[in-house]
Motif scaffolding. Sequence first.
Motif, PDB file in Angstrom:
ATOM      1  N   PRO A   1      -0.037 -57.334   1.190  1.00  0.00           N
ATOM      2  CA  PRO A   1      -1.072 -57.689   0.200  1.00  0.00           C
ATOM      3  C   PRO A   1      -0.485 -58.540  -0.925  1.00  0.00           C
ATOM      4  CG  PRO A   1      -1.150 -55.352   0.721  1.00  0.00           C
ATOM      5  CD  PRO A   1       0.084 -55.893   1.362  1.00  0.00           C
ATOM      6  N   ALA A   2      -1.345 -59.025  -1.780  1.00  0.00           N
ATOM      7  CA  ALA A   2      -0.925 -59.866  -2.905  1.00  0.00           C
ATOM      8  C   ALA A   2       0.089 -59.121  -3.777  1.00  0.00           C
ATOM      9  CB  ALA A   2      -2.132 -60.266  -3.736  1.00  0.00           C
ATOM     10  N   TRP A   3       1.051 -59.850  -4.320  1.00  0.00           N
ATOM     11  CA  TRP A   3       2.146 -59.229  -5.060  1.00  0.00           C
ATOM     12  C   TRP A   3       1.668 -58.455  -6.275  1.00  0.00           C
ATOM     13  CZ3 TRP A   3       3.424 -59.868 -10.121  1.00  0.00           C
ATOM     14  CH2 TRP A   3       2.823 -60.935 -10.794  1.00  0.00           C
ATOM     15  N   ASP A   4       0.637 -58.947  -6.967  1.00  0.00           N
ATOM     16  CA  ASP A   4       0.190 -58.256  -8.169  1.00  0.00           C
ATOM     17  C   ASP A   4      -0.447 -56.903  -7.842  1.00  0.00           C
ATOM     18  OD1 ASP A   4      -1.896 -59.645  -6.966  1.00  0.00           O
ATOM     19  OD2 ASP A   4      -2.900 -60.106  -8.851  1.00  0.00           O
ATOM     20  N   ARG A   5      -1.110 -56.801  -6.711  1.00  0.00           N
ATOM     21  CA  ARG A   5      -1.679 -55.512  -6.302  1.00  0.00           C
ATOM     22  C   ARG A   5      -0.589 -54.532  -5.881  1.00  0.00           C
ATOM     23  NH1 ARG A   5      -7.347 -55.639  -5.513  1.00  0.00           N
ATOM     24  NH2 ARG A   5      -8.125 -57.741  -5.680  1.00  0.00           N
ATOM     25  N   VAL A   6       0.419 -55.049  -5.176  1.00  0.00           N
ATOM     26  CA  VAL A   6       1.536 -54.193  -4.754  1.00  0.00           C
ATOM     27  C   VAL A   6       2.299 -53.689  -5.976  1.00  0.00           C
ATOM     28  CG1 VAL A   6       3.703 -54.117  -3.468  1.00  0.00           C
ATOM     29  CG2 VAL A   6       1.746 -55.339  -2.529  1.00  0.00           C
TER      30      VAL A   6
ATOM     31  N   HIS B   1      -3.197 -47.583   1.910  1.00  0.00           N
ATOM     32  CA  HIS B   1      -1.952 -47.148   1.274  1.00  0.00           C
ATOM     33  C   HIS B   1      -0.742 -47.429   2.149  1.00  0.00           C
ATOM     34  CE1 HIS B   1      -3.405 -44.260  -2.092  1.00  0.00           C
ATOM     35  NE2 HIS B   1      -3.983 -45.443  -2.156  1.00  0.00           N
ATOM     36  N   ARG B   2      -0.911 -47.422   3.446  1.00  0.00           N
ATOM     37  CA  ARG B   2       0.214 -47.695   4.343  1.00  0.00           C
ATOM     38  C   ARG B   2       0.754 -49.100   4.118  1.00  0.00           C
ATOM     39  NH1 ARG B   2       3.064 -45.280   8.631  1.00  0.00           N
ATOM     40  NH2 ARG B   2       4.479 -46.895   9.304  1.00  0.00           N
ATOM     41  N   GLN B   3      -0.136 -50.089   3.970  1.00  0.00           N
ATOM     42  CA  GLN B   3       0.293 -51.457   3.695  1.00  0.00           C
ATOM     43  C   GLN B   3       1.018 -51.537   2.367  1.00  0.00           C
ATOM     44  OE1 GLN B   3      -3.546 -53.406   3.960  1.00  0.00           O
ATOM     45  NE2 GLN B   3      -2.783 -54.625   5.680  1.00  0.00           N
ATOM     46  N   MET B   4       0.497 -50.842   1.373  1.00  0.00           N
ATOM     47  CA  MET B   4       1.105 -50.886   0.045  1.00  0.00           C
ATOM     48  C   MET B   4       2.489 -50.244   0.045  1.00  0.00           C
ATOM     49  SD  MET B   4      -1.021 -52.521  -1.651  1.00  0.00           S
ATOM     50  CE  MET B   4      -1.860 -52.418  -3.175  1.00  0.00           C
ATOM     51  N   VAL B   5       2.602 -49.086   0.680  1.00  0.00           N
ATOM     52  CA  VAL B   5       3.889 -48.401   0.733  1.00  0.00           C
ATOM     53  C   VAL B   5       4.904 -49.240   1.504  1.00  0.00           C
ATOM     54  CG1 VAL B   5       5.079 -46.376   1.645  1.00  0.00           C
ATOM     55  CG2 VAL B   5       2.928 -46.106   0.430  1.00  0.00           C
ATOM     56  N   ASP B   6       4.491 -49.826   2.602  1.00  0.00           N
ATOM     57  CA  ASP B   6       5.389 -50.686   3.370  1.00  0.00           C
ATOM     58  C   ASP B   6       5.864 -51.872   2.541  1.00  0.00           C
ATOM     59  OD1 ASP B   6       5.197 -49.049   5.566  1.00  0.00           O
ATOM     60  OD2 ASP B   6       3.791 -50.345   6.651  1.00  0.00           O
ATOM     61  N   ALA B   7       4.959 -52.468   1.778  1.00  0.00           N
ATOM     62  CA  ALA B   7       5.324 -53.609   0.942  1.00  0.00           C
ATOM     63  C   ALA B   7       6.297 -53.201  -0.163  1.00  0.00           C
ATOM     64  CB  ALA B   7       4.075 -54.242   0.336  1.00  0.00           C
ATOM     65  N   VAL B   8       6.036 -52.074  -0.810  1.00  0.00           N
ATOM     66  CA  VAL B   8       6.932 -51.602  -1.878  1.00  0.00           C
ATOM     67  C   VAL B   8       8.318 -51.301  -1.308  1.00  0.00           C
ATOM     68  CG1 VAL B   8       7.376 -49.708  -3.486  1.00  0.00           C
ATOM     69  CG2 VAL B   8       5.119 -50.747  -3.391  1.00  0.00           C
TER      70      VAL B   8
ATOM     71  N   ALA C   1       1.149 -53.329  -9.060  1.00  0.00           N
ATOM     72  CA  ALA C   1       0.307 -52.360  -9.778  1.00  0.00           C
ATOM     73  C   ALA C   1       0.336 -51.010  -9.074  1.00  0.00           C
ATOM     74  CB  ALA C   1      -1.123 -52.880  -9.887  1.00  0.00           C
ATOM     75  N   PHE C   2       0.314 -51.008  -7.753  1.00  0.00           N
ATOM     76  CA  PHE C   2       0.408 -49.776  -6.972  1.00  0.00           C
ATOM     77  C   PHE C   2       1.748 -49.093  -7.240  1.00  0.00           C
ATOM     78  CE2 PHE C   2       1.570 -47.511  -3.080  1.00  0.00           C
ATOM     79  CZ  PHE C   2       0.443 -46.735  -2.881  1.00  0.00           C
ATOM     80  N   PHE C   3       2.816 -49.871  -7.269  1.00  0.00           N
ATOM     81  CA  PHE C   3       4.144 -49.353  -7.564  1.00  0.00           C
ATOM     82  C   PHE C   3       4.197 -48.710  -8.959  1.00  0.00           C
ATOM     83  CE2 PHE C   3       8.284 -50.285  -9.573  1.00  0.00           C
ATOM     84  CZ  PHE C   3       9.091 -49.445  -8.816  1.00  0.00           C
ATOM     85  N   LEU C   4       3.642 -49.394  -9.944  1.00  0.00           N
ATOM     86  CA  LEU C   4       3.658 -48.866 -11.310  1.00  0.00           C
ATOM     87  C   LEU C   4       2.833 -47.583 -11.426  1.00  0.00           C
ATOM     88  CD1 LEU C   4       3.410 -52.069 -13.521  1.00  0.00           C
ATOM     89  CD2 LEU C   4       5.414 -50.651 -13.058  1.00  0.00           C
ATOM     90  N   ARG C   5       1.680 -47.525 -10.757  1.00  0.00           N
ATOM     91  CA  ARG C   5       0.867 -46.320 -10.777  1.00  0.00           C
ATOM     92  C   ARG C   5       1.624 -45.145 -10.200  1.00  0.00           C
ATOM     93  NH1 ARG C   5      -4.019 -48.501  -8.145  1.00  0.00           N
ATOM     94  NH2 ARG C   5      -3.387 -47.077  -6.501  1.00  0.00           N
ATOM     95  N   GLY C   6       2.326 -45.370  -9.099  1.00  0.00           N
ATOM     96  CA  GLY C   6       3.096 -44.301  -8.476  1.00  0.00           C
ATOM     97  C   GLY C   6       4.290 -43.887  -9.318  1.00  0.00           C
ATOM     98  N   ARG C   7       4.868 -44.833 -10.003  1.00  0.00           N
ATOM     99  CA  ARG C   7       6.037 -44.557 -10.832  1.00  0.00           C
ATOM    100  C   ARG C   7       5.688 -43.747 -12.072  1.00  0.00           C
ATOM    101  NH1 ARG C   7       9.941 -49.139 -13.417  1.00  0.00           N
ATOM    102  NH2 ARG C   7      11.403 -47.678 -14.333  1.00  0.00           N
ATOM    103  N   THR C   8       4.521 -43.970 -12.641  1.00  0.00           N
ATOM    104  CA  THR C   8       4.140 -43.247 -13.847  1.00  0.00           C
ATOM    105  C   THR C   8       3.654 -41.845 -13.531  1.00  0.00           C
ATOM    106  OG1 THR C   8       1.926 -44.203 -13.769  1.00  0.00           O
ATOM    107  CG2 THR C   8       3.550 -45.323 -15.142  1.00  0.00           C
TER     108      THR C   8
END
Length: 60
Positions: A44-49, A19-26, A51-58
């Motif tokens: 990480p790959a843009w599509d995974r980042v 999650h740290r990598q994902m949060v840093d990327a977002v 998707a992580f952003f959208l999950r957190g937003r919803t």
Amino acid sequence: MPVPDWLEGRGGQPESYCHRQMVDAVRYLVAGGDTWRAPPTDFPAWDRVYAFFLRGRTNI
């Protein structure tokens, strides 16, 4: 931050990125105004980042 499905007992598998990598990327992409499809190679790959952003937003 979104809780992974596998931790809530809804099945699925552990995520391949921490999650740290994902949060840093977002944070990098949102703060810099860069396009989602053009992150630096350190993230990480843009599509995974995205998707992580959208999950957190919803979940808000």
